[in-house]
Design a protein around this motif. Structure first.
Motif, PDB file in Angstrom:
ATOM      1  N   LEU A 102       0.882  -1.125   0.083  1.00 40.89           N
ATOM      2  CA  LEU A 102      -0.043   0.101   0.055  1.00 40.89           C
ATOM      3  C   LEU A 102       0.917   1.130  -0.068  1.00 40.89           C
ATOM      4  O   LEU A 102       1.399   1.691   1.120  1.00 40.89           O
ATOM      5  CB  LEU A 102      -0.819  -0.054   1.241  1.00 40.89           C
ATOM      6  CG  LEU A 102      -1.806  -1.215   1.178  1.00 40.89           C
ATOM      7  CD1 LEU A 102      -2.605  -1.105   2.566  1.00 40.89           C
ATOM      8  CD2 LEU A 102      -2.747  -1.419  -0.062  1.00 40.89           C
ATOM      9  N   ASP A 103       0.892   1.780  -1.289  1.00 39.50           N
ATOM     10  CA  ASP A 103       1.918   2.679  -1.465  1.00 39.50           C
ATOM     11  C   ASP A 103       1.563   4.119  -1.228  1.00 39.50           C
ATOM     12  O   ASP A 103       2.460   5.188  -1.544  1.00 39.50           O
ATOM     13  CB  ASP A 103       2.793   2.653  -2.664  1.00 39.50           C
ATOM     14  CG  ASP A 103       1.770   2.609  -3.927  1.00 39.50           C
ATOM     15  OD1 ASP A 103       0.800   2.624  -3.587  1.00 39.50           O
ATOM     16  OD2 ASP A 103       2.283   2.782  -4.933  1.00 39.50           O
ATOM     17  N   GLY A 104       0.498   4.569  -1.107  1.00 37.55           N
ATOM     18  CA  GLY A 104      -0.152   5.863  -0.884  1.00 37.55           C
ATOM     19  C   GLY A 104      -0.587   6.353   0.456  1.00 37.55           C
ATOM     20  O   GLY A 104      -0.887   5.411   1.222  1.00 37.55           O
ATOM     21  N   ASP A 105      -0.714   7.454   0.794  1.00 33.40           N
ATOM     22  CA  ASP A 105      -1.132   8.130   2.191  1.00 33.40           C
ATOM     23  C   ASP A 105      -2.576   8.292   2.050  1.00 33.40           C
ATOM     24  O   ASP A 105      -3.345   8.523   3.277  1.00 33.40           O
ATOM     25  CB  ASP A 105      -0.565   9.102   2.662  1.00 33.40           C
ATOM     26  CG  ASP A 105       1.235   8.967   2.784  1.00 33.40           C
ATOM     27  OD1 ASP A 105       1.334   7.808   3.427  1.00 33.40           O
ATOM     28  OD2 ASP A 105       1.782   9.835   2.553  1.00 33.40           O
ATOM     29  N   TYR A 106      -3.350   8.356   0.844  1.00 32.67           N
ATOM     30  CA  TYR A 106      -4.676   8.787   0.966  1.00 32.67           C
ATOM     31  C   TYR A 106      -5.287   7.658  -0.289  1.00 32.67           C
ATOM     32  O   TYR A 106      -4.595   7.229  -0.917  1.00 32.67           O
ATOM     33  CB  TYR A 106      -4.815  10.095   0.133  1.00 32.67           C
ATOM     34  CG  TYR A 106      -4.496  11.106   1.291  1.00 32.67           C
ATOM     35  CD1 TYR A 106      -5.108  11.781   2.414  1.00 32.67           C
ATOM     36  CD2 TYR A 106      -3.063  11.783   0.847  1.00 32.67           C
ATOM     37  CE1 TYR A 106      -4.595  12.658   3.198  1.00 32.67           C
ATOM     38  CE2 TYR A 106      -2.347  12.617   1.936  1.00 32.67           C
ATOM     39  CZ  TYR A 106      -3.229  13.010   2.842  1.00 32.67           C
ATOM     40  OH  TYR A 106      -2.511  13.888   3.819  1.00 32.67           O
ATOM     41  N   ALA A 107      -6.484   7.691   0.117  1.00 29.41           N
ATOM     42  CA  ALA A 107      -7.509   6.676  -0.774  1.00 29.41           C
ATOM     43  C   ALA A 107      -8.594   7.452  -1.402  1.00 29.41           C
ATOM     44  O   ALA A 107      -9.244   8.217  -0.643  1.00 29.41           O
ATOM     45  CB  ALA A 107      -8.059   5.580  -0.005  1.00 29.41           C
ATOM     46  N   MET A 108      -8.911   7.313  -2.826  1.00 28.59           N
ATOM     47  CA  MET A 108     -10.097   7.759  -3.280  1.00 28.59           C
ATOM     48  C   MET A 108     -10.982   6.405  -3.459  1.00 28.59           C
ATOM     49  O   MET A 108     -10.479   5.707  -4.213  1.00 28.59           O
ATOM     50  CB  MET A 108      -9.862   8.515  -4.583  1.00 28.59           C
ATOM     51  CG  MET A 108     -10.963   8.964  -5.322  1.00 28.59           C
ATOM     52  SD  MET A 108     -11.835  10.345  -4.413  1.00 28.59           S
ATOM     53  CE  MET A 108     -10.540  11.741  -4.814  1.00 28.59           C
ATOM     54  N   VAL A 109     -12.258   6.468  -2.874  1.00 28.51           N
ATOM     55  CA  VAL A 109     -13.019   5.259  -2.935  1.00 28.51           C
ATOM     56  C   VAL A 109     -13.792   5.766  -4.046  1.00 28.51           C
ATOM     57  O   VAL A 109     -14.416   6.888  -4.175  1.00 28.51           O
ATOM     58  CB  VAL A 109     -13.752   5.325  -1.504  1.00 28.51           C
ATOM     59  CG1 VAL A 109     -14.856   3.889  -1.787  1.00 28.51           C
ATOM     60  CG2 VAL A 109     -12.722   5.036  -0.538  1.00 28.51           C
ATOM     61  N   GLN A 110     -14.261   4.631  -4.841  1.00 23.44           N
ATOM     62  CA  GLN A 110     -15.180   4.645  -6.100  1.00 23.44           C
ATOM     63  C   GLN A 110     -16.275   4.056  -6.147  1.00 23.44           C
ATOM     64  O   GLN A 110     -15.940   2.681  -5.559  1.00 23.44           O
ATOM     65  CB  GLN A 110     -13.940   4.575  -7.242  1.00 23.44           C
ATOM     66  CG  GLN A 110     -12.691   5.451  -7.412  1.00 23.44           C
ATOM     67  CD  GLN A 110     -11.839   5.131  -8.164  1.00 23.44           C
ATOM     68  OE1 GLN A 110     -11.594   3.862  -8.402  1.00 23.44           O
ATOM     69  NE2 GLN A 110     -11.039   5.789  -8.948  1.00 23.44           N
ATOM     70  N   SER A 111     -17.286   4.341  -6.788  1.00 16.42           N
ATOM     71  CA  SER A 111     -18.487   3.660  -6.801  1.00 16.42           C
ATOM     72  C   SER A 111     -18.945   3.586  -7.990  1.00 16.42           C
ATOM     73  O   SER A 111     -19.077   4.362  -9.032  1.00 16.42           O
ATOM     74  CB  SER A 111     -19.399   4.343  -5.789  1.00 16.42           C
ATOM     75  OG  SER A 111     -18.966   4.202  -4.399  1.00 16.42           O
ATOM     76  N   TYR A 112     -19.722   2.165  -8.198  1.00 13.72           N
ATOM     77  CA  TYR A 112     -20.842   2.455  -9.419  1.00 13.72           C
ATOM     78  C   TYR A 112     -21.702   3.619  -9.566  1.00 13.72           C
ATOM     79  O   TYR A 112     -22.108   3.855  -8.363  1.00 13.72           O
ATOM     80  CB  TYR A 112     -21.544   1.136  -9.355  1.00 13.72           C
ATOM     81  CG  TYR A 112     -20.706  -0.169  -9.753  1.00 13.72           C
ATOM     82  CD1 TYR A 112     -20.397  -0.300 -11.029  1.00 13.72           C
ATOM     83  CD2 TYR A 112     -20.358  -0.981  -8.682  1.00 13.72           C
ATOM     84  CE1 TYR A 112     -19.780  -1.599 -11.187  1.00 13.72           C
ATOM     85  CE2 TYR A 112     -19.654  -2.276  -8.791  1.00 13.72           C
ATOM     86  CZ  TYR A 112     -19.274  -2.346 -10.274  1.00 13.72           C
ATOM     87  OH  TYR A 112     -18.734  -3.641 -10.323  1.00 13.72           O
TER      88      TYR A 112
END
Length: 198
Positions: A102-112
């Motif tokens: 897991l190489d990032g500090d932030y996450a963008m969660v994506q949805s249908y």
């Protein structure tokens, strides 16, 4: 004749768990920013994209073959309702992401349907988040994010993205759907972080 009056016992325990500015509901309000996507489990797929661009994919069969957890949590909506002791079943993000760099500090969660929400990666780990596919001992209905939604109960519920289908890791933060429209970047209900500047 009662020996001890009703008021002697003090406040009910649930009142002590209510974040500031919230009120308790006993139903489960349905709130969405657009139409409800209808996603069949045979078509459902979840993709993790690392900051370096590597991708990892799970089908519905892959997801449901992983060890499931049951969790009972309180949930808090930015529109000020809270619901106590909600019961969910799904896969911990710790289990799903085990063994992946897991190489990032932030996450963008994506949805249908195109919905997105951002949060620090650390808020998805260490037993703090799940991909939930059952609610109250039943398959999660579409109006509540089925077949699967993210569950991050320590943040306002808009961070628990419905109809989840992926996470993109990022080196720096960027706003998701509601964050781009003025909602708080983090969304801690105990600090009333509803909107930018709170």
């Amino acid at each position: 004749m009662a020996v001890i009056s009703r008021g002697f016992h003090g406040r009910r325990p649930t009142e002590e768990k209510l974040p500031p500015g919230q009120y308790v509901v006993h139903d489960f309000p349905v709130l969405s920013a657009g139409p409800t996507p209808v996603v069949r489990t045979e078509d459902w797929e979840f993709t993790l994209t690392t900051a370096a661009g590597d991708t990892h994919h799970w089908s519905w069969r892959d997801l449901t073959a992983l060890p499931a957890e049951r969790t009972t949590v309180d949930i808090h909506c930015v529109t000020k309702w809270s619901k106590f002791r909600t019961e969910w079943e799904g896969v911990s993000l710790d289990t799903l992401l085990d063994g992946i760099d897991l190489d990032g500090d932030y996450a963008m969660v994506q949805s249908y349907g195109g919905y997105t929400t951002d949060l620090p990666l650390e808020d998805l780990l260490d037993g703090r988040a799940w991909i939930a596919y059952r609610y109250d001992h039943e398959d999660l209905p579409a109006e509540h994010g089925g077949p699967a939604r993210l569950l991050v109960p320590h943040l306002y519920f808009w961070k628990s993205a419905k109809w989840v289908n992926g996470i993109r890791l990022m080196d720096s933060d960027e706003p998701g759907f509601w964050e781009g429209l003025g909602y708080h970047e983090y969304g801690d209900p105990w600090r009333e972080q509803r909107y930018q500047g709170d």
